[in-house]
Design a protein around this motif. Structure first.
Motif, PDB file in Angstrom:
ATOM      1  N   SER A   1       5.258   3.346 -16.183  1.00 57.86           N
ATOM      2  CA  SER A   1       6.270   2.772 -15.294  1.00 57.86           C
ATOM      3  C   SER A   1       6.741   3.790 -14.263  1.00 57.86           C
ATOM      4  O   SER A   1       6.867   3.477 -13.067  1.00 57.86           O
ATOM      5  N   ARG A   2       7.003   5.016 -14.699  1.00 57.30           N
ATOM      6  CA  ARG A   2       7.438   6.068 -13.772  1.00 57.30           C
ATOM      7  C   ARG A   2       6.354   6.388 -12.755  1.00 57.30           C
ATOM      8  O   ARG A   2       6.620   6.514 -11.559  1.00 57.30           O
ATOM      9  N   ALA A   3       5.113   6.539 -13.234  1.00 53.00           N
ATOM     10  CA  ALA A   3       4.004   6.893 -12.341  1.00 53.00           C
ATOM     11  C   ALA A   3       3.752   5.798 -11.311  1.00 53.00           C
ATOM     12  O   ALA A   3       3.582   6.075 -10.114  1.00 53.00           O
ATOM     13  N   LEU A   4       3.741   4.556 -11.763  1.00 50.40           N
ATOM     14  CA  LEU A   4       3.532   3.440 -10.837  1.00 50.40           C
ATOM     15  C   LEU A   4       4.696   3.301  -9.871  1.00 50.40           C
ATOM     16  O   LEU A   4       4.494   3.017  -8.680  1.00 50.40           O
ATOM     17  N   GLY A   5       5.904   3.487 -10.375  1.00 52.34           N
ATOM     18  CA  GLY A   5       7.082   3.389  -9.513  1.00 52.34           C
ATOM     19  C   GLY A   5       7.058   4.421  -8.407  1.00 52.34           C
ATOM     20  O   GLY A   5       7.358   4.116  -7.246  1.00 52.34           O
ATOM     21  N   GLN A   6       6.689   5.663  -8.729  1.00 51.32           N
ATOM     22  CA  GLN A   6       6.618   6.711  -7.715  1.00 51.32           C
ATOM     23  C   GLN A   6       5.566   6.375  -6.662  1.00 51.32           C
ATOM     24  O   GLN A   6       5.798   6.528  -5.467  1.00 51.32           O
ATOM     25  N   ARG A   7       4.418   5.916  -7.111  1.00 47.92           N
ATOM     26  CA  ARG A   7       3.340   5.583  -6.170  1.00 47.92           C
ATOM     27  C   ARG A   7       3.712   4.368  -5.324  1.00 47.92           C
ATOM     28  O   ARG A   7       3.505   4.348  -4.111  1.00 47.92           O
ATOM     29  N   ALA A   8       4.294   3.356  -5.959  1.00 49.01           N
ATOM     30  CA  ALA A   8       4.678   2.139  -5.236  1.00 49.01           C
ATOM     31  C   ALA A   8       5.725   2.450  -4.168  1.00 49.01           C
ATOM     32  O   ALA A   8       5.661   1.911  -3.058  1.00 49.01           O
ATOM     33  N   ARG A   9       6.669   3.319  -4.483  1.00 50.48           N
ATOM     34  CA  ARG A   9       7.695   3.660  -3.492  1.00 50.48           C
ATOM     35  C   ARG A   9       7.078   4.314  -2.271  1.00 50.48           C
ATOM     36  O   ARG A   9       7.498   4.062  -1.146  1.00 50.48           O
ATOM     37  N   LYS A  10       6.070   5.165  -2.466  1.00 54.56           N
ATOM     38  CA  LYS A  10       5.420   5.824  -1.333  1.00 54.56           C
ATOM     39  C   LYS A  10       4.646   4.826  -0.475  1.00 54.56           C
ATOM     40  O   LYS A  10       4.692   4.884   0.743  1.00 54.56           O
TER      41      LYS A  10
END
Length: 146
Positions: A44-53
């Motif tokens: 969730s954290r990894a996807l969230g960081q990538r999605a925000r970018k």
């Protein structure tokens, strides 16, 4: 920027945005339930960081091109209830503004630490429903008249 290029950018960004939300709501959220808590949180954290970018740029392109297209149809928007096209376009813009409001709310909730999984899920379902409405209206604008 020409109309065709604006339309292409708008449709491409819409496909990326809708595809991302659809994937997250209908596939990822269900698949993540089968993971243990630690790997699920890490994912969730990894996807969230990538999605925000990525999604910031997608949203910028989507709404930027949308503004250009709205300018192209400004005569229909001056009196939106004078034609079926203007009415449907105005409804589409209202839904798009609702999605933008959700996007701003997510940013705010994330910065204040108040974005819970339940809130996130509710926002995602709401955005998905509004996007389906926009897709319908986008086609109906050119096919429905009264």
């Amino acid at each position: 920027m020409g109309y065709l290029l604006l339309k292409f950018v708008h449709l491409t960004a819409a496909a990326f945005f809708i595809g991302g939300v659809f994937f997250e709501v209908m596939i990822l959220s269900r698949a993540a339930r089968s993971l243990e808590a630690a790997p699920r949180d890490h994912l969730s954290r990894a996807l969230g960081q990538r999605a925000r970018k990525v999604m910031h740029w997608v949203v910028l392109a989507l709404y930027g091109a949308g503004l250009g297209l709205a300018w192209h149809y400004r005569s229909a928007l001056q009196a939106p209830f004078a034609s079926s096209f203007g009415t449907l376009l105005a409804l589409k813009i209202c839904l798009a503004l609702g999605i933008l409001g959700h996007f701003i709310a997510v940013v705010y909730l994330m910065h204040t630490g108040r974005l819970t999984p339940a809130r996130s899920r509710l926002i995602h379902y709401s955005v998905l429903a509004q996007m389906l409405g926009i897709l319908f209206l986008a086609k109906a604008m050119f096919l429905v008249s009264w």
